[in-house]
Scaffold this active site. Structure first.
Site, short mmCIF file in Angstrom:
data_model
loop_
_atom_site.label_atom_id
_atom_site.label_comp_id
_atom_site.label_asym_id
_atom_site.label_seq_id
_atom_site.Cartn_x
_atom_site.Cartn_y
_atom_site.Cartn_z
N SER A 143 0.86 -1.19 0.00
CA SER A 143 0.00 0.00 0.00
C SER A 143 0.89 1.23 0.00
O SER A 143 2.05 1.15 0.44
CB SER A 143 -0.86 0.01 1.26
N TYR A 156 -2.44 -1.41 10.35
CA TYR A 156 -2.33 -1.60 8.90
C TYR A 156 -1.03 -0.97 8.39
O TYR A 156 -0.27 -1.60 7.65
CB TYR A 156 -3.55 -0.95 8.24
C1 BGC Z 1 -6.23 1.59 2.08
C2 BGC Z 1 -7.41 2.47 1.79
C3 BGC Z 1 -6.95 3.89 1.47
C4 BGC Z 1 -5.89 3.87 0.42
C5 BGC Z 1 -5.34 5.27 0.15
C6 BGC Z 1 -5.21 1.72 0.98
O1 BGC Z 1 -4.10 0.94 1.31
O2 BGC Z 1 -6.65 0.25 2.16
O3 BGC Z 1 -8.29 2.48 2.90
O4 BGC Z 1 -8.04 4.67 0.99
O5 BGC Z 1 -4.82 3.07 0.85
O6 BGC Z 1 -5.07 5.99 1.32
#
Ligand code: BGC
Length: 255
Positions: A143, A156
């Site tokens: 991410s 996360y």
């Molecule tokens: C998350 C989302 C978020 C996106 C951008 C992703 O990794 O799961 O919740 O909107 O990143 O911030």
């Protein structure tokens, strides 16, 4: 066909980015194992769609945070498909809560699925790839939050930051076996993980303002990058994070 003759496992492939990667890799010629937890009908829907297009697919239920289930996922894949060339560590979840109120059990769950899961799957996959001797590809769906803080999402972000260093370290360890390891770091992709934002116009407006390209990414756009990284075209890419975020990271903090 960029992935002709290859065998791939995509974890968490019943929905969202995983689903698009499974379908995309099958279209590119791979036989694909759809790993899922929970809703078998959703997983079978992906399998049926791939088979209807004339490609090979099967669904296996395995919780990526459970070592026995992961071992069985890899074993069944090698047994039924003959080998394993590509692992996509896609399964992931997030629960947003203020840090001071974050329940310990939820922290453990996020770390288990988002960080321990990729560790277990990569380890079992790497052993199978080394035994087969043909090299391989491990791709983690990370991410932008492997780099960028996100308030109310501490576990996360910690898991994704951990996934960055797991990837970098095992990329070096597995290179002698011609196994490449890379992260794809998506920004805001239109999938069920963001349904809270997608259904709230004010939150969605705020999110779009943070993205220079001003729109959600599509799961298929992430799939195209995964197909490239899994293909022979990416033979010299290892140990890297490939961002796909509409410019989000470059703009963070500039509004
Ligand atoms: C998350 C989302 C978020 C996106 C951008 C992703 O990794 O799961 O919740 O909107 O990143 O911030």
């Amino acid at each position: 066909m960029k992935l002709a003759g290859k065998v791939a496992i995509v974890t968490g492939a019943a929905t969202g980015i995983g689903r698009a990667i499974a379908i995309g890799m099958a279209k590119a010629g791979a036989a694909v194992v759809i790993d899922y937890v929970g809703d078998q009908a959703l997983a079978m829907n992906v399998v049926n769609q791939i088979q209807a297009a004339g490609a090979k697919a099967s669904a296996i239920a395995a919780d990526v945070s459970n070592p026995e289930q992961v071992a069985s996922l890899i074993q069944q894949t090698v047994q039924t498909m003959g080998k394993l060339d590509i692992l996509v560590n896609n399964a992931g979840l997030e629960y947003k809560r203020p840090f001071t109120e974050y329940p310990f059990e939820l922290w453990q769950k996020v770390i288990a699925v988002d960080l321990t899961g990729p560790f277990l799957c990569a380890q079992a996959a790497a052993k199978a790839m080394i035994a087969h001797g043909g090299g391989g590809r491990i791709i983690n769906i990370s991410s932008v939050h492997e780099d960028l803080p996100m308030v109310t999402n501490a576990p996360y972000c910690a898991a994704k930051g951990g996934l960055r260093m797991l990837m970098r370290t095992i990329a070096v360890e597995l290179a002698p076996h011609k196994i490449t390891v890379n992260n794809i770091a998506p920004g805001a992709i239109f999938t069920p993980i963001d349904k809270d934002v997608e259904s709230n116009p004010a939150m969605e407006h705020q999110l779009m303002a943070e993205i220079p390209l001003g729109r959600w990414g599509k799961p298929e756009e992430v799939a195209d990058l995964a197909i490239f990284l899994a293909s022979d075209l990416a033979g010299y890419c290892t140990g890297g994070t490939f961002f796909i975020d509409g410019g989000m990271l470059r703009q963070a903090g500039s509004l």
